[in-house]
Design an enzyme around this catalytic site. Sequence first.
Site, short mmCIF file in Angstrom:
data_model
loop_
_atom_site.label_atom_id
_atom_site.label_comp_id
_atom_site.label_asym_id
_atom_site.label_seq_id
_atom_site.Cartn_x
_atom_site.Cartn_y
_atom_site.Cartn_z
N ASN A 54 0.82 -1.21 0.00
CA ASN A 54 0.00 0.00 0.00
C ASN A 54 0.86 1.26 0.00
OD1 ASN A 54 -2.49 -1.47 0.23
ND2 ASN A 54 -1.91 -1.89 2.35
N HIS A 140 -13.29 -1.72 7.48
CA HIS A 140 -12.07 -2.46 7.87
C HIS A 140 -12.23 -3.15 9.22
CE1 HIS A 140 -7.73 -2.71 9.10
NE2 HIS A 140 -7.60 -2.99 7.82
N GLU A 182 -15.29 4.38 5.22
CA GLU A 182 -13.96 4.64 4.67
C GLU A 182 -14.07 5.51 3.43
OE1 GLU A 182 -11.84 0.89 4.05
OE2 GLU A 182 -12.73 0.12 5.88
N SER A 186 -10.74 -0.59 1.34
CA SER A 186 -9.41 -1.19 1.27
C SER A 186 -9.33 -2.37 0.31
CB SER A 186 -8.96 -1.62 2.66
OG SER A 186 -9.87 -2.55 3.22
N ASP A 211 -12.46 6.87 7.82
CA ASP A 211 -11.14 6.24 7.79
C ASP A 211 -10.53 6.49 6.41
OD1 ASP A 211 -8.98 4.45 7.53
OD2 ASP A 211 -9.89 2.99 8.87
N HIS A 214 -6.65 4.64 2.85
CA HIS A 214 -6.27 4.46 1.45
C HIS A 214 -6.54 5.70 0.60
CE1 HIS A 214 -5.49 0.19 2.07
NE2 HIS A 214 -6.52 0.26 2.89
N LYS A 246 0.85 3.57 4.93
CA LYS A 246 0.51 3.27 3.54
C LYS A 246 1.15 4.31 2.62
CE LYS A 246 -3.02 0.25 5.06
NZ LYS A 246 -4.30 0.12 5.73
#
Length: 394
Positions: A54, A140, A182, A186, A211, A214, A246
């Site tokens: 990542n 997640h 998110e 992910s 979140d 990513h 990441k």
Amino acid sequence: MSIPSTLQTGWEEAVAVRTRAGLLRQTEVLQPLPGSRPCYRDTAGMTLLSFASNDYLGLARHPALRSAAIESLEGGEYGAGAAPLLGGVRTEHAALALALAEWLGVEEVLLFGSGYLANLGILTALVEAGDQLFLDRLAHASLIDGARLSGVRFQRFRHNDLAHLETLLQKPTAGRAWIVTEGVFSMDGDLAPLPELAALAERYGAGLLLDEAHAFGVLGEQGRGSLAHWGLTADAVTLRVGTLGKAFGSYGAFVAGPRSLMRWLQQAARSYLFHTALPANVAAASRAALDLLRQGEALRKHLGDLRDTLQTGLQGRSYLPSSTPIQGLILGGNDAALQAAAQLRAAGMYCPAVRPPTVPAGQARLRISLSAAHDLHDIEGLLAALQGVDGNAR
Ligand SMILES: *Cc1c(COP(=O)(O)O)cnc(C)c1O
């Protein structure tokens, strides 16, 4: 050495069951090879080009991170030695937190040991008995574990399904409501419909925890993430979590939001209270990464070109279209995914099969993770190696 035999047979059998189902998980040793491309050597001496990291911008191998870490070590201390509230933090931590807050336009940022710890801490500190928690179905594991640990009853809404979420929000409740999702998912690499989610949160007076593991570094101007991508301001969400592990190419995590909230997390988030502060040189490297990430427009543009090339090459396959560096090739069964991963490996590419429970049953896949450190040649090689890889997905 005394493991009661009853226990031992229990887990030995559980491991055997997973092995038979193609679900055994193992960690292997992969040593980085010199150069900026994500190449590693495995224990058999084989060179592998990774599509599993990542480290989206390739910063983990950037010399600026290395020199920042080394320079900080000259300060004389490696480990921080204690929890932040006990042993204090160093100027490296303070400078990083300030720079992150300025970058995101929030009042304050609090550093955590990892994103996993941050999510556990936030959810247990913010959610009280009587509150309601609504998590996206694909949230997640760290968010789910935080929700569990919070002790309140929580519900999961169908992935990105605003109508479903709204029916849940409509049920009257004494406590407060929290929506947890998110910015970039992910495993599927798709985006949450943030403008609509923020509007729903506002309409129902719900908190919104986002979140950005990513999204930071990848989306939006200066890599500021989902809010920048959607043209929203910092007050569209209650708080954001980001990891430094990441796109930052480093380690650790942070929570960004209003000062009053950060104050409360410092009192009540047990994963903050009872963790040892990050090593100062990790904070220093993360600070160097932030500068590169903010100026990373060329890297993000290159990443977009790699993605477009991959998508064009994968047309007609059972493929999850995504606008991010996370590209999923769905293979269905666990064996099909393992076989595909083995085929890539034989061609010198590392892209392990992602299987349940990380993804839903029947959706085992290759999760292809692109990095700005790849070149177009790497994508062509990947496409060639994927010839004939097909699953039993519907
Ligand atoms: C990786 C990840 C985390 C955990 O972050 P770490 O810093 O690796 O512990 C949290 N949330 C999401 C969505 C992630 O992908």
